[in-house]
Design a protein around this motif. Structure first.
Motif, short mmCIF file in Angstrom:
data_model
loop_
_atom_site.label_atom_id
_atom_site.label_comp_id
_atom_site.label_asym_id
_atom_site.label_seq_id
_atom_site.Cartn_x
_atom_site.Cartn_y
_atom_site.Cartn_z
N LEU A 123 0.82 -1.20 0.00
CA LEU A 123 0.00 0.00 0.00
C LEU A 123 0.86 1.26 0.00
N GLN A 124 0.52 2.21 -0.86
CA GLN A 124 1.14 3.54 -0.79
C GLN A 124 0.35 4.33 0.24
N THR A 125 0.84 4.32 1.45
CA THR A 125 0.09 4.88 2.58
C THR A 125 0.06 6.40 2.53
N PRO A 126 -0.98 7.01 3.11
CA PRO A 126 -1.07 8.46 3.08
C PRO A 126 -0.04 9.13 3.98
N CYS A 127 0.35 10.32 3.60
CA CYS A 127 1.19 11.19 4.43
C CYS A 127 0.40 12.49 4.62
N VAL A 187 2.25 13.05 9.14
CA VAL A 187 2.42 11.66 9.56
C VAL A 187 2.26 10.72 8.37
N LYS A 188 3.22 9.82 8.22
CA LYS A 188 3.16 8.75 7.22
C LYS A 188 2.61 7.50 7.91
N TYR A 189 1.43 7.06 7.50
CA TYR A 189 0.68 6.03 8.21
C TYR A 189 1.04 4.62 7.71
N GLU A 190 2.24 4.15 8.06
CA GLU A 190 2.63 2.80 7.68
C GLU A 190 1.91 1.73 8.51
N ASN A 191 1.22 2.12 9.55
CA ASN A 191 0.40 1.16 10.30
C ASN A 191 -0.81 0.69 9.50
N MET A 192 -1.03 1.28 8.32
CA MET A 192 -2.15 0.89 7.48
C MET A 192 -1.80 -0.25 6.52
N GLN A 193 -0.54 -0.68 6.49
CA GLN A 193 -0.18 -1.82 5.65
C GLN A 193 -0.95 -3.07 6.09
N VAL A 194 -1.06 -4.06 5.22
CA VAL A 194 -1.79 -5.29 5.54
C VAL A 194 -1.28 -5.92 6.83
#
Length: 417
Positions: free
Chosen positions: A30-34, A50-57
């Protein structure tokens, strides 16, 4: 067109390699939102994104490097299978994408790894081996299994392919927010900050890259400062509790990272709570380390446009609830006290009435009659109540004392006089 500069770095960690990794993982990660975070900006005094890498699968950034590495394997290496050692997020990234690609995966994890990460790794189809209390002990078993079964190593950080994959985060952040002055990045073994620093400095040479470690595991800080350090202890940021930082990542950090901040455990707890209560998102200890670094040294970031990497959100729900309660106590919004009282009918009602009349909310009561330091005709009450803030809690305690009750304050921190 953005200006791009070439920066020397070891083992051919390059912007071109990072861009190639971005093309490779496109559509599979996923290209997560910033996004801007106004409430964190008010908290820190900086302009925070904030770069939301917690949104990855798998709930963390580690998928990027894992998939980049797995995609580089030969057909023979894929048939043999891969092995990794991890406290959780790298394990899940390898397990998830190995399963997608049909590659057998063995993951060795310390026995004290949070169950939420163990369970998720198994659910992705990997064989999980639990052994030892530290990553070093788990690594020794993984070395043995790799030799015994001829498995291919997928290193969590000290690997060119992995570093290139992690560096794709900086590409996405600077594409979304090209005017960032600083990137603040958690550090464990150093793979994430190495890839991000190389990418960021190549695209925007004047950007500052600041790393954050926990005070209990300051390995990269020690390497950067040429100081001997000890890395040990139980930390809430187990994802960056690395005793042996990478040799490759050390060299990248020396060349491309501007500084490293050490964050205390209590500050990491504060950052986890801030993500939850201010942004309504979940950060594990390692994921919150960047914000903890900003809270540790706010003057460094004041007035700057700062990009934070929320790199993971895999935290045990019970631990998260405990942190929330502890932060309520630290803020004075949850007050715990011990009251010595005569043992007579109605005394609990009198105490509850005082608290309720002042708009406090009793949440827990424990009544003790058998303590030997309490008179035979006396009792001890442990009472916890909610208050609007610390001054409000102090007013309620003062009102109880004015009623003649002996109150001992049990809240985390200093006693209330």
């Amino acid at each position: 067109m953005r200006q791009e500069a070439k920066h020397s770095n070891p083992a051919q960690i390059t912007l071109e390699g990072i861009r190639a990794a971005a093309d490779l993982i496109h559509g599979s990660v996923l290209q997560t939102p910033c996004l801007p975070a106004p409430r964190l900006s008010r908290l820190t005094g900086a302009d925070v994104f904030v770069k939301y890498e917690n949104m990855q699968v798998t709930g963390a950034f580690k998928e990027r490097g894992a998939l980049t590495k797995l995609s580089s394997l030969t057909d023979d290496e894929r048939r043999r299978g891969v092995i990794a050692v991890s406290a959780g997020n790298h394990a899940q990234g390898v397990a998830y994408h190995a399963g997608r690609l049909g590659i057998p995966a063995t993951i060795v994890m310390p026995a004290l790894t949070p169950f939420v990460k163990i369970s998720a790794t198994r659910d992705y189809g990997a064989e999980v081996v639990l052994i030892g209390n530290t990553l070093a002990e788990a690594k020794a078993e993984a070395d043995r299994l790799a030799d015994e079964k001829n498995l291919v190593w997928v290193h969590p950080y000290d690997d060119v392919h992995v570093i290139h994959g992690q560096g794709t985060i900086a590409l996405e952040m600077l594409e979304a927010q090209p005017d960032l002055d600083m990137l603040v990045v958690p550090i464990g073994g150093g793979g994430l900050i190495s890839g991000m620093a190389v990418a960021a400095k190549a695209i925007k040479p004047d950007i500052e890259v600041i790393g954050v470690e926990t005070v209990l595991y300051p390995g990269m800080w020690g390497a950067l400062k040429d100081k001997t350090v000890r890395c040990e202890g139980a930390t809430i940021a187990e994802g960056i509790a690395v005793q042996d930082i990478g040799l490759l990542t050390q060299e990248v950090v020396r060349q491309s990272v501007d500084d490293i901040i050490l964050a205390k455990e209590s500050t990491i707890e504060q950052a986890i709570n801030a993500y939850l209560t201010l942004l309504r998102t979940i950060a594990e200890g390692a994921g919150a380390a960047g914000l903890a670094g900003m809270l540790t040294d706010p003057d460094r970031f004041a007035g700057k446009r700062v990009g934070l990497v929320l790199c993971g959100g895999n935290i045990d729900p019970r631990l998260l609830s405990k942190i929330v309660v502890r932060e309520l106590a630290r803020d004075g919004k949850l007050v715990s006290m011990r009251i010595d009282t005569p043992d007579r009918p109605g005394i609990l009602g009198e105490i509850a009435t005082v608290i309720g009349d002042m708009q406090g909310n009793v949440v827990d009561v424990a009544h003790h009659r058998l303590f030997l330091n309490v008179p035979a005709k006396g009792a001890t009450l442990d009472v916890s109540f909610e208050a609007f803030d610390r001054p409000h809690g102090a007013e309620i305690v003062a009102a109880l004392r004015n009623k003649g009750f002996t109150v001992r304050h049990l809240e985390i921190g200093e006693r209330m006089d």
